[in-house]
Design a protein around this motif. Structure first.
Motif, mmCIF file in Angstrom:
data_model
loop_
_atom_site.group_PDB
_atom_site.id
_atom_site.type_symbol
_atom_site.label_atom_id
_atom_site.label_comp_id
_atom_site.label_asym_id
_atom_site.label_seq_id
_atom_site.Cartn_x
_atom_site.Cartn_y
_atom_site.Cartn_z
ATOM 1 N N LEU A 140 3.705 1.895 2.891
ATOM 2 C CA LEU A 140 4.616 3.032 2.758
ATOM 3 C C LEU A 140 3.749 4.285 2.720
ATOM 4 N N ASN A 141 3.867 5.106 3.737
ATOM 5 C CA ASN A 141 3.024 6.289 3.878
ATOM 6 C C ASN A 141 3.820 7.533 3.503
ATOM 7 N N ILE A 142 3.608 8.027 2.286
ATOM 8 C CA ILE A 142 4.328 9.220 1.831
ATOM 9 C C ILE A 142 4.041 10.394 2.758
ATOM 10 N N ALA A 143 2.805 10.467 3.254
ATOM 11 C CA ALA A 143 2.432 11.582 4.132
ATOM 12 C C ALA A 143 3.270 11.601 5.402
ATOM 13 N N LEU A 158 0.859 -1.188 0.000
ATOM 14 C CA LEU A 158 0.000 0.000 0.000
ATOM 15 C C LEU A 158 0.893 1.234 0.000
ATOM 16 N N LEU A 159 0.858 1.985 -1.084
ATOM 17 C CA LEU A 159 1.585 3.255 -1.179
ATOM 18 C C LEU A 159 0.561 4.359 -0.952
ATOM 19 N N SER A 160 0.524 4.890 0.263
ATOM 20 C CA SER A 160 -0.537 5.826 0.628
ATOM 21 C C SER A 160 0.000 7.241 0.776
ATOM 22 N N GLY A 161 -0.926 8.179 0.778
ATOM 23 C CA GLY A 161 -0.528 9.578 0.929
ATOM 24 C C GLY A 161 -1.683 10.499 0.624
ATOM 25 N N SER A 162 -1.358 11.747 0.318
ATOM 26 C CA SER A 162 -2.369 12.761 0.035
ATOM 27 C C SER A 162 -2.376 13.094 -1.455
ATOM 28 N N LEU A 186 0.707 23.644 7.409
ATOM 29 C CA LEU A 186 0.382 23.599 5.989
ATOM 30 C C LEU A 186 1.000 22.353 5.364
ATOM 31 N N ILE A 187 0.239 21.657 4.556
ATOM 32 C CA ILE A 187 0.753 20.516 3.800
ATOM 33 C C ILE A 187 0.924 20.955 2.358
#
Length: 773
Positions: free
Chosen positions: A393-396, A278-282, A474-475
């Motif tokens: 893997l959580n890019i965030a 799982l490649l997760s993020g925003s 801020l993101i």
């Protein structure tokens, strides 16, 4: 009115394929969870629907279609007025559209409430109902199909960047520039300027003056064309996971998550059991870019891996994104695919929705247990996490900046800026800049490009960006940062006159909070808003000088040669003020240094926390204890008031607590010798009260408030809104303190105290005695 049917029509026909197409239920949840972000999503649909309605009304009335320039973001309200006057749109449509626009305009000033976004959604659905009803009544299927394709084509022109990064045909390039100018010149004007251009003609109808012909300089600015690729609306900025391309290859920056992904893929390929990644993020944080990069550079690692990119593959007219994911997951667990392993790139919100779906269906038990163990929906301390055959893997979780010995630094943002201005033949922006200047074409955009080429300026830009991320939480995604670069190089009104100080980079970066969330946050840290003695002296000297341009040239030194307007004396007070602001902002950007000691101290505490430096964290506890006693006051050592000073008597409880930190995050930095990227910009800290662990998240805003309170500041209502976590924390401390042994009653009149205590031997419930002050 069939709301779900209307929404399905909008998503199917008006949302670009590269964007996530939400089902009605998914979007309803999004409006509840993130009303402002949901409103931004609606805006694109509203604009496209308006264009469709305009072409429909033109066909119905037999009148010429209006120019699409009337329906750009900043003037679309006037466009709807023309739809009413010239193409006979109904009054109810006009009212709905104007109300929608009023709500939409609010998010440039503040975050929206859930009720506001839902009201805007209702107005959009109502407009869709009218459109569909008249479409069924007025047109046959062949015309509706033709109209849809026409709108799609015009939308493509509206957002079209140059077709090729290295296109050499000057005639084709000039046509592209002219085409883009004609559809964007009108949209770039701000609403105040548009109001000035709208007048009433003799028949009482309003009209908008046609824009003046674009200058030759603008039409042939190759640099401006190339910079357009950085805009969020550009197709170049919306990455396809299957296509890397020359532009993205040039702009690629190695990031820590890339190394983690490659290592995970190597590990997965060595496994005989099917593995799930799982490649997760925003949204916009680089998942698709990373996948495209891996496919291009490391094809062997994905030969046996099926890749599903939820943001671009989730929609089927007959299925929701959750149903599509369900099919993908089922296929993986049944091993229906010819590829053994599965990699899913997925936004956190969609992953959460899928988790809820799986839970309600009581399915995918191992996946749900894995997600629970990873705590990705909690505080997400696991950035890279593996359990059995599932990997996250959580890019965030990887910050785009690091914290080290000298504060915060961003290799990622710094590298992107260097790519933009690098004096290399491989740099498409630099080659465009040279081509323009070699042909005598120079504008304020070229001056801004020169200014950004200064290393000190780039360092300052990165510094203020990081400050905004820390202070405002801020993101900033990669796509948003690209758009930010465009915003600080190109003025919003596309007036490229070199003699306009308001269009210079220092004023664009701090003086235009309305253009984006990033610029709004940077405006909070505008150098001219801080009372720094040197800046006060500089402005005084500049304003009182008979030759202020000489002051500016002396202070800015060689940079003074970049902007030609510096060499002229300002002709009026307004221009003098603009130049004064430019001078302070320029000096600040040319001399990068952090003057905000509170900010620097907070960064050092963040560093100490994630490195496990207990000695430095001890001084942070001293601050927190100090503020706890100041929050509502304390009548004596180890006692806290629980109420305000408005009563005749105040109650104070004893306070005994042991300092604690969140052991999952404390000392969790992946490296002890260098800057680290895996952290959150807050510190989870608190006390153990009678065996109850009470923690709160200390971010910069709250830390800044606590520091001010320690120095005697009394918080106002706005401060208390920002300090909700601390208020809850304080109440929890009081709730769990031991009140069975002693309570103090304190007179607000003379400060006299009585103690209520539980007697050791007496049958009485309380024993009362006076306490010496």
């Amino acid at each position: 009115m069939n709301t779900q049917k209307n929404w399905s029509f909008l998503v199917t026909n008006l949302v670009p394929d590269e964007d996530t197409k939400f089902t009605y239920d998914e979007f309803s949840k999004w409006m509840t969870d993130s009303p402002t972000e949901a409103m931004v999503y609606l805006d694109g649909i509203f604009q496209s629907l308006t264009l469709k309605r305009m072409y429909m009304l033109a066909k119905i009335t037999g009148r010429p279609a209006l120019s699409e320039r009337y329906f750009a973001r900043h003037v679309i309200k006037h466009g709807w007025q023309k739809l009413k006057v010239e193409l006979n749109a109904s009054m109810k449509e006009l009212k709905w559209a104007h109300r929608y626009i009023e709500i939409s305009d609010l998010y440039t000033k503040r975050n929206l409430l859930k009720t506001e976004t839902m009201e805007a959604f209702e107005k959009l659905i109502a407009l869709t109902e009218v459109f569909l009803q008249e479409s069924e009544e007025s047109f046959d299927d062949s015309f509706k199909e033709n109209m849809t394709s026409t709108i799609v084509e015009t939308s493509d022109v509206f957002m079209m960047p140059p077709n090729s990064l290295y296109e050499s045909d000057s005639v084709q390039r000039q046509q592209t520039s002219e085409e883009f100018y004609m559809v964007n010149d009108f949209s770039a004007k701000n609403e105040e300027e548009m109001n000035e251009e709208i007048e009433m003609d003799e028949s009482g109808h309003e009209h908008i003056d046609e824009p003046s012909q674009p200058s030759t300089e603008l039409k042939t600015s190759i640099l401006l064309e190339r910079l357009r690729m950085l805009q969020s609306s550009s197709k170049e900025s919306v990455v396809n996971a299957d296509s890397f391309g020359l532009f993205r290859e040039y702009m690629h920056i190695n990031r820590p998550i890339q190394i983690s992904l490659l290592e995970t893929l190597e590990k997965v390929n060595a496994e005989s059991t099917p593995q799930l990644i799982l490649l997760s993020g925003s949204v916009g944080d680089g998942k698709s870019h990373l996948l495209a990069y891996v496919k291009e550079k490391y094809p062997d690692l994905v030969t046996n891996v099926r890749i599903h990119n939820d943001s671009t593959e989730s929609f089927d007219p007959s299925k929701s994104s959750i149903e599509t994911l369900d099919n993908v997951m089922s296929s993986f667990y049944k091993q229906d695919s010819n590829k053994k392993h599965l990699l899913i790139a997925i936004n956190l919100g969609v992953l959460h929705n899928f988790y809820s779906f799986a839970e309600s269906e009581n399915r995918y038990d191992s996946l749900r247990k894995f997600i629970d163990a990873s705590n990705i929906f909690g505080h997400g301390e696991h950035i890279v996490y593996s359990l059995d055959s599932i990997h996250l893997l959580n890019i965030a979780g990887f910050q785009t900046y690091s914290v080290g010995e000298e504060g915060a630094h961003s290799f990622f943002f710094t590298s992107i800026l260097e790519k933009i201005v690098s004096e290399s033949n491989e740099n498409p922006f630099y080659t465009a800049y040279l081509e323009d200047t070699n042909h005598g074409h120079r504008s304020i955009v070229h001056d801004n490009y020169d200014f950004l080429s200064n290393p000190s300026v780039r360092e300052s830009v990165v510094n203020v960006i990081i400050q905004a991320m820390v202070k405002e939480k801020l993101i900033i995604s990669t796509r948003a940062f690209y758009n930010f670069i465009f915003d600080i190089l190109v003025p919003s009104d596309l007036n490229l006159d070199r003699e306009r100080p308001e269009a210079a980079l220092p004023n664009l970066i701090f003086g235009h909070p309305d253009r984006s969330n990033i610029l709004s946050s940077l405006h909070q840290n505008d150098p001219i808003s801080f009372r720094i003695p040197y800046f006060d002296e500089l402005i005084t000297k500049y304003v009182l000088s008979q030759h202020p341009q000489e002051i500016a040239k002396n202070e800015l030194k060689e940079i003074g040669d970049v902007y030609s307007f510096i060499h002229h004396s300002p002709e009026n007070e307004s221009k003098l003020n603009t130049l004064g602001a430019f001078l302070v902002r320029s000096y600040s950007l040319l001399n990068p240094k952090d003057v905000d000691q509170t900010y620097m101290n907070f960064l050092q505490y963040v560093k100490a926390y994630y490195l496990g430096d207990g000695e430095n964290i001890e001084s942070l506890f001293e601050l927190i204890r100090s503020v706890i006693y100041l929050w509502k006051g304390s009548p004596r050592e180890n006692y806290l008031f629980i109420d305000g000073a408005n009563n005749e008597y105040r109650v104070a409880y004893p306070f005994q607590a042991e300092e604690i930190v969140d052991q999952r995050l404390f000392d969790s930095a992946e490296t002890k010798d260098d800057a680290f990227y895996r952290f959150s910009p807050f510190i989870r800290i608190g006390f153990d009260v009678n065996g109850k662990e009470i923690l709160f998240d200390l971010d910069y805003k709250l830390y800044n408030l606590l520091v001010k309170i320690q120095h005697g500041y009394r918080p106002n209502r706005n401060d208390l809104r920002d300090a909700v976590q601390f208020i809850d924390f304080y109440d929890e401390l009081i709730r769990h303190t031991d009140k069975s042994k002693s309570i103090l009653l304190v007179s607000t009149h003379d400060g006299s105290m009585v103690e209520l205590s539980k007697p050791k031997f007496s049958k009485s419930k309380f024993e009362v005695r006076k306490v010496k002050q």
